[in-house]
Design a protein around this motif. Structure first.
Motif, mmCIF file in Angstrom:
data_model
loop_
_atom_site.group_PDB
_atom_site.id
_atom_site.type_symbol
_atom_site.label_atom_id
_atom_site.label_comp_id
_atom_site.label_asym_id
_atom_site.label_seq_id
_atom_site.Cartn_x
_atom_site.Cartn_y
_atom_site.Cartn_z
ATOM 1 N N ALA A 101 -9.895 -4.088 1.542
ATOM 2 C CA ALA A 101 -9.893 -5.340 2.303
ATOM 3 C C ALA A 101 -8.668 -6.178 1.965
ATOM 4 C CB ALA A 101 -11.167 -6.128 2.029
ATOM 5 N N CYS A 102 -8.285 -6.190 0.706
ATOM 6 C CA CYS A 102 -7.110 -6.945 0.273
ATOM 7 C C CYS A 102 -5.841 -6.370 0.886
ATOM 8 C CB CYS A 102 -7.026 -6.928 -1.250
ATOM 9 S SG CYS A 102 -5.605 -7.826 -1.898
ATOM 10 N N THR A 120 -2.995 -0.169 9.527
ATOM 11 C CA THR A 120 -2.462 -0.423 8.188
ATOM 12 C C THR A 120 -2.052 0.860 7.491
ATOM 13 O OG1 THR A 120 -3.751 -2.456 7.932
ATOM 14 C CG2 THR A 120 -3.036 -1.389 5.911
ATOM 15 N N ILE A 121 -2.842 1.910 7.645
ATOM 16 C CA ILE A 121 -2.550 3.153 6.931
ATOM 17 C C ILE A 121 -1.289 3.844 7.425
ATOM 18 C CG2 ILE A 121 -4.933 3.525 6.222
ATOM 19 C CD1 ILE A 121 -5.221 5.514 8.512
ATOM 20 N N HIS A 178 -3.357 -8.206 3.718
ATOM 21 C CA HIS A 178 -1.949 -8.462 3.437
ATOM 22 C C HIS A 178 -1.019 -7.486 4.156
ATOM 23 C CE1 HIS A 178 -3.937 -10.750 0.246
ATOM 24 N NE2 HIS A 178 -2.907 -11.553 0.389
ATOM 25 N N SER A 179 -1.551 -6.806 5.153
ATOM 26 C CA SER A 179 -0.740 -5.881 5.952
ATOM 27 C C SER A 179 -0.118 -6.619 7.136
ATOM 28 C CB SER A 179 -1.606 -4.728 6.461
ATOM 29 O OG SER A 179 -2.518 -5.178 7.447
ATOM 30 N N PRO A 187 0.903 -1.635 2.635
ATOM 31 C CA PRO A 187 0.632 -2.932 2.006
ATOM 32 C C PRO A 187 0.076 -2.735 0.594
ATOM 33 C CG PRO A 187 -0.983 -2.452 3.693
ATOM 34 C CD PRO A 187 0.037 -1.377 3.764
ATOM 35 N N ILE A 188 0.306 -3.718 -0.238
ATOM 36 C CA ILE A 188 -0.097 -3.635 -1.641
ATOM 37 C C ILE A 188 -1.352 -4.463 -1.874
ATOM 38 C CG2 ILE A 188 0.623 -4.114 -4.011
ATOM 39 C CD1 ILE A 188 3.532 -3.845 -2.965
ATOM 40 N N LYS A 189 -2.333 -3.837 -2.496
ATOM 41 C CA LYS A 189 -3.569 -4.548 -2.849
ATOM 42 C C LYS A 189 -3.294 -5.480 -4.023
ATOM 43 C CE LYS A 189 -4.900 -0.937 -5.996
ATOM 44 N NZ LYS A 189 -5.747 0.111 -6.379
ATOM 45 N N ARG A 190 -4.047 -6.544 -4.088
ATOM 46 C CA ARG A 190 -3.907 -7.524 -5.161
ATOM 47 C C ARG A 190 -5.127 -7.546 -6.069
ATOM 48 N NH1 ARG A 190 -0.368 -7.881 -1.119
ATOM 49 N NH2 ARG A 190 1.039 -9.645 -1.046
#
Length: 154
Positions: A20-21, A34-35, A25-26, A41-44
């Motif tokens: 979800a993160c 997103t994929i 952030h994508s 995108p980088i997860k936080r």
């Protein structure tokens, strides 16, 4: 100050918070798109098992005396006066990674393409952070420590 808290009695370590993160952030904000993004995108957040049958989802703790803020030579990491949150100013970041090395929670990650760091920003464009909303067991909650203790019957 409101933070994201994790009830380890409920956390499955499923990684829904991480996905979800990353999606939030994508560029597209859609999992199917997103994929395919480059860079991804980088997860936080990080969901991990800390011992047998015990898992936790962790991210920036927005520490009162944040080591990342102290270590940041450019002033890119700072405490927001109004909220007390630890923020990152991309324009000031020089990519020295001192904040990454100083964070005791391992909550700051490198964005290799632009030599920037990323960390939890509590999804400022949303009412509730994406990770909290996505957690299937409601292990994650946004609130004060007092609210978290009450929620967990501590």
């Amino acid at each position: 100050m409101k933070k994201i808290y994790c009830n380890i009695k409920k956390c499955l370590g499923c990684g829904s918070c991480e996905i979800a993160c990353a999606v939030e952030h994508s560029k597209s904000k859609e999992l199917n798109n997103t994929i395919s993004e480059s860079p991804l995108p980088i997860k936080r957040r990080r969901a991990e098992f800390v011992e047998e049958n015990v898992s936790i989802s962790t991210g920036c703790q927005h520490c009162d005396n944040a080591a990342c803020v102290t270590a940041c030579m450019s002033g890119a990491m700072y405490k927001e006066a109004k909220t007390g949150l630890t923020r990152h100013d991309r324009d000031k970041c020089v990519g020295c990674w001192m904040c990454i090395m100083s964070c005791p929670f391992g909550a700051i990650t490198r964005e290799k393409q632009e030599k920037q760091v990323v960390k939890c920003d509590l999804c400022p464009d949303r009412d509730k952070p994406a990770c909290v909303e996505a957690c299937p067991t409601r292990a994650l909650s946004l609130g004060t420590f007092k609210e978290f203790k009450k929620l967990c019957n501590m």
